[in-house]
Design a protein around this motif. Structure first.
Motif, PDB file in Angstrom:
ATOM      1  N   ASP A 100       0.791  -1.236   0.000  1.00 53.28           N
ATOM      2  CA  ASP A 100       0.000   0.000   0.000  1.00 53.28           C
ATOM      3  C   ASP A 100       0.822   1.284   0.000  1.00 53.28           C
ATOM      4  N   ASP A 101       2.095   1.227   0.377  1.00 62.74           N
ATOM      5  CA  ASP A 101       2.920   2.421   0.504  1.00 62.74           C
ATOM      6  C   ASP A 101       3.622   2.719  -0.819  1.00 62.74           C
ATOM      7  N   GLY A 102       3.111   3.713  -1.538  1.00 68.27           N
ATOM      8  CA  GLY A 102       3.657   4.042  -2.844  1.00 68.27           C
ATOM      9  C   GLY A 102       5.082   4.547  -2.799  1.00 68.27           C
ATOM     10  N   GLU A 103       5.440   5.309  -1.758  1.00 65.20           N
ATOM     11  CA  GLU A 103       6.794   5.856  -1.663  1.00 65.20           C
ATOM     12  C   GLU A 103       7.826   4.759  -1.449  1.00 65.20           C
ATOM     13  N   GLN A 104       7.526   3.821  -0.544  1.00 67.19           N
ATOM     14  CA  GLN A 104       8.466   2.730  -0.305  1.00 67.19           C
ATOM     15  C   GLN A 104       8.524   1.793  -1.514  1.00 67.19           C
ATOM     16  N   ALA A 105       7.380   1.594  -2.168  1.00 64.06           N
ATOM     17  CA  ALA A 105       7.358   0.771  -3.369  1.00 64.06           C
ATOM     18  C   ALA A 105       8.240   1.385  -4.452  1.00 64.06           C
ATOM     19  N   ALA A 106       8.152   2.694  -4.622  1.00 64.35           N
ATOM     20  CA  ALA A 106       8.962   3.385  -5.627  1.00 64.35           C
ATOM     21  C   ALA A 106      10.448   3.257  -5.314  1.00 64.35           C
ATOM     22  N   ALA A 107      10.790   3.295  -4.020  1.00 65.63           N
ATOM     23  CA  ALA A 107      12.191   3.156  -3.622  1.00 65.63           C
ATOM     24  C   ALA A 107      12.718   1.764  -3.944  1.00 65.63           C
ATOM     25  N   VAL A 108      11.894   0.740  -3.690  1.00 63.36           N
ATOM     26  CA  VAL A 108      12.311  -0.629  -4.016  1.00 63.36           C
ATOM     27  C   VAL A 108      12.538  -0.766  -5.521  1.00 63.36           C
ATOM     28  N   ILE A 109      11.608  -0.250  -6.312  1.00 64.54           N
ATOM     29  CA  ILE A 109      11.742  -0.355  -7.762  1.00 64.54           C
ATOM     30  C   ILE A 109      12.947   0.445  -8.256  1.00 64.54           C
ATOM     31  N   GLU A 110      13.213   1.589  -7.650  1.00 61.33           N
ATOM     32  CA  GLU A 110      14.421   2.347  -8.019  1.00 61.33           C
ATOM     33  C   GLU A 110      15.669   1.505  -7.773  1.00 61.33           C
ATOM     34  N   GLY A 111      15.679   0.784  -6.644  1.00 63.24           N
ATOM     35  CA  GLY A 111      16.808  -0.076  -6.346  1.00 63.24           C
ATOM     36  C   GLY A 111      16.967  -1.201  -7.351  1.00 63.24           C
ATOM     37  N   VAL A 112      15.841  -1.791  -7.766  1.00 66.41           N
ATOM     38  CA  VAL A 112      15.893  -2.846  -8.779  1.00 66.41           C
ATOM     39  C   VAL A 112      16.453  -2.292 -10.088  1.00 66.41           C
ATOM     40  N   LEU A 113      15.994  -1.115 -10.480  1.00 65.61           N
ATOM     41  CA  LEU A 113      16.458  -0.507 -11.727  1.00 65.61           C
ATOM     42  C   LEU A 113      17.949  -0.181 -11.675  1.00 65.61           C
ATOM     43  N   LEU A 114      18.429   0.223 -10.507  1.00 67.30           N
ATOM     44  CA  LEU A 114      19.856   0.492 -10.350  1.00 67.30           C
ATOM     45  C   LEU A 114      20.681  -0.768 -10.599  1.00 67.30           C
ATOM     46  N   ALA A 115      20.140  -1.912 -10.160  1.00 70.17           N
ATOM     47  CA  ALA A 115      20.880  -3.173 -10.266  1.00 70.17           C
ATOM     48  C   ALA A 115      20.768  -3.797 -11.646  1.00 70.17           C
TER      49      ALA A 115
END
Length: 254
Positions: A123-138
């Motif tokens: 439900d937390d869009g901000e934390q979800a976006a952070a996780v996806i940013e991390g995936v994209l970095l990798a």
């Protein structure tokens, strides 16, 4: 709904030093995808290397199970981590596991959050976006495994990442399709026959009975079998055998 094919995933490598929680060797003979702890909620370098080697030998896909930095709480405690820090830590965990996957002759095939982080990004869009940013970095091609309808998968899709929906064979569901919190009565299904039949219902019919008795839709390409419960290996074998007996093909989604 009949899926025809279903992936079986389990959380593996959940040990630290001399302490081991999961029977990695035996579970890797049953599952088709392994969510490997990357050192933040469990796991260490030697464990990650060992599990990646075993998974590669058996043709099991390796997934990075990323978590909040919470070894003491096994990644199951709620934490507030700044988005930029969380993104970096997700990328760090994926990168660490990728070293051992490549050394074993394979690669990290997907990413799945663990514990409190998994529940937070529903439900937390901000934390979800952070996780996806991390995936994209990798790695900008990695599939993301998560709960149907979650902000995590919504954000991943918008970012162009492949998404894979999953369901939990031994966890109770709310009427809206989310997991009943672990601290609640009946949150974990412990009766083996019930877990087996729930697995069939999820894989073949795309449905499960929620905690309040309502029948709800669960559209999943992968079923999670928890490896840290008593009798986990025997139960996993029963689930796979039952699925195959009703005509469901068990195979990795990647």
């Amino acid at each position: 709904m009949s899926t025809g094919t279903i992936d079986l995933n389990a959380d593996l490598g959940e040990g630290f030093g001399r302490w081991r929680l999961t029977d990695d060797e035996e579970l890797l003979s049953v599952v088709t995808s392994a969510n490997v702890a990357c050192g933040f909620h469990a796991g260490d370098a030697a464990t990650m290397r060992r599990v990646c080697g075993l998974a590669a030998e058996r043709g099991v896909r390796i997934g990075a199970q990323v978590s909040y930095r919470d070894l003491a709480g096994f990644g199951r405690r709620a934490m507030d981590v700044p988005p930029e820090e969380l993104a970096a830590e997700v990328a760090y965990q994926i990168g660490a596991l990728e070293v051992f996957a490549r050394a074993a002759g394979t690669r990290v095939s997907y990413v799945k959050p663990h514990g409190a982080l998994y529940n937070r990004v529903v439900d937390d869009g901000e934390q979800a976006a952070a996780v996806i940013e991390g995936v994209l970095l990798a790695d900008r091609t990695l599939p993301v495994l998560g709960l149907p309808g979650s902000r995590l998968l919504e954000t991943a899709e918008k970012a162009g990442l492949p998404v894979v929906t999953e369901a939990f064979t031994d966890r109770a569901y709310t009427a809206r399709g989310t997991l009943v919190p672990r601290g609640s009565d009946g949150a974990v299904i412990t009766e083996a026959d019930q877990v087996v039949e729930r697995s069939v219902g999820m894989a073949r019919d795309g449905a499960v009975t929620a905690h309040d008795g309502d029948r709800i839709t669960v559209r999943a390409r992968s079923l999670c079998l928890h490896g840290d419960t008593p009798g986990a290996v025997a139960l996993a074998r029963r689930v796979r055998a039952r699925l195959e007996s009703v005509g469901v093909r068990v195979a990795a989604f990647t």
